[in-house]
Design an enzyme around this catalytic site. Structure first.
Site, mmCIF file in Angstrom:
data_model
loop_
_atom_site.group_PDB
_atom_site.id
_atom_site.type_symbol
_atom_site.label_atom_id
_atom_site.label_comp_id
_atom_site.label_asym_id
_atom_site.label_seq_id
_atom_site.Cartn_x
_atom_site.Cartn_y
_atom_site.Cartn_z
ATOM 1 N N CYS A 4 0.371 3.047 3.610
ATOM 2 C CA CYS A 4 0.749 2.501 4.923
ATOM 3 C C CYS A 4 1.730 1.338 4.827
ATOM 4 O O CYS A 4 2.110 0.793 5.859
ATOM 5 C CB CYS A 4 -0.491 2.078 5.714
ATOM 6 S SG CYS A 4 -1.225 0.523 5.149
ATOM 7 N N CYS A 33 0.861 -1.188 0.000
ATOM 8 C CA CYS A 33 0.000 0.000 0.000
ATOM 9 C C CYS A 33 0.896 1.236 0.000
ATOM 10 O O CYS A 33 1.802 1.347 0.826
ATOM 11 C CB CYS A 33 -0.883 -0.025 1.249
ATOM 12 S SG CYS A 33 -1.840 1.485 1.484
ATOM 13 N N CYS A 46 -8.397 -5.440 -10.192
ATOM 14 C CA CYS A 46 -7.992 -4.359 -11.089
ATOM 15 C C CYS A 46 -7.555 -3.169 -10.227
ATOM 16 O O CYS A 46 -8.393 -2.486 -9.647
ATOM 17 C CB CYS A 46 -9.180 -4.004 -11.981
ATOM 18 S SG CYS A 46 -8.805 -2.738 -13.187
ATOM 19 N N CYS A 71 -5.368 0.897 6.351
ATOM 20 C CA CYS A 71 -5.583 2.359 6.302
ATOM 21 C C CYS A 71 -6.810 2.751 5.487
ATOM 22 O O CYS A 71 -7.064 3.941 5.305
ATOM 23 C CB CYS A 71 -4.326 3.061 5.787
ATOM 24 S SG CYS A 71 -4.057 2.859 4.017
ATOM 25 N N CYS A 77 -7.384 -1.178 1.330
ATOM 26 C CA CYS A 77 -6.346 -1.659 2.239
ATOM 27 C C CYS A 77 -6.980 -1.854 3.620
ATOM 28 O O CYS A 77 -7.662 -0.970 4.131
ATOM 29 C CB CYS A 77 -5.228 -0.619 2.317
ATOM 30 S SG CYS A 77 -4.014 -0.952 3.617
#
Ligand SMILES: [Zn+2]
Length: 191
Positions: free
Chosen positions: A110, A107, A179, A159, A156
């Site tokens: 984070c 991510c 995607c 976060c 995510c």
């Protein structure tokens, strides 16, 4: 008529107008913000990965909840738009669309591990595509009814950054196509 109730109604009306003008906030986000205000961050279980993509097993992590201005300061304008306001980068413009090195995609906000190059495939759509996340705990989904269609949004887990959507037209073994937006990801090369 008492003055106070009228004022209260006006305040509620303003609050409602403000809410309509803002992006929807999930129950989970509200709970996380409330918990943080009370000094007890919401804890979740994630699967941690080493720099070379080896699983280090489950870890307890606090959900990362920051004010909008903090996200804006931490991220590039495109990453901020995609992750915090559910934006979509233009097809064929993302840096990971044709990216084929071995490693893991984390991510951008984070650094939680999200996808492995082992499940990446060329979908021809112009966005980096994967047939599964690196660990099911590390992402979560919500139904997205924007633009008049029902799509499954992927976020995510730590976060709540918007990452992209998942569709049921991917390759074996899952038949799924995650995607993703390159702008929501940060690649780390396997050593
Ligand atoms: Zn994240």
């Amino acid at each position: 008529m008492p003055v106070a109730p009228v004022c209260r109604r006006f305040t509620l009306l303003l609050a409602a107008l403000w809410a309509v003008g803002c992006h929807p906030v999930t129950v989970e986000q509200r709970q996380a913000v409330a918990a943080e205000k009370e000094g007890s961050p919401t804890m979740i279980t994630l699967i941690e990965y080493s720099g070379d993509g080896q699983s280090l097993g489950p870890v307890q992590a606090a959900k990362l909840v920051l004010p909008d201005e903090e996200w804006r300061a931490r991220l590039t304008p495109l990453a901020y738009s995609v992750t915090r306001h559910k934006g979509t980068e233009m097809a064929f413009t993302g840096k990971y669309d044709k990216h084929s090195s071995r490693g893991i995609y984390r991510c951008v906000a984070c650094k939680t591990a999200l996808f492995s190059s082992d499940s990446k495939f060329d979908s021809g759509t112009g966005w980096p595509s994967f047939w599964e996340p690196i660990a099911p705990q590390n992402v979560r989904s919500e139904m997205d009814h924007s633009f008049g269609s029902a799509r499954e949004e992927i976020l995510c887990s730590r976060c709540d950054s918007h990452l992209g959507h998942v569709f049921p037209d991917g390759p074996a073994p899952t038949g799924l196509r995650y995607c993703m937006n390159s702008a929501a990801l940060e690649f780390s090369q396997a050593k």
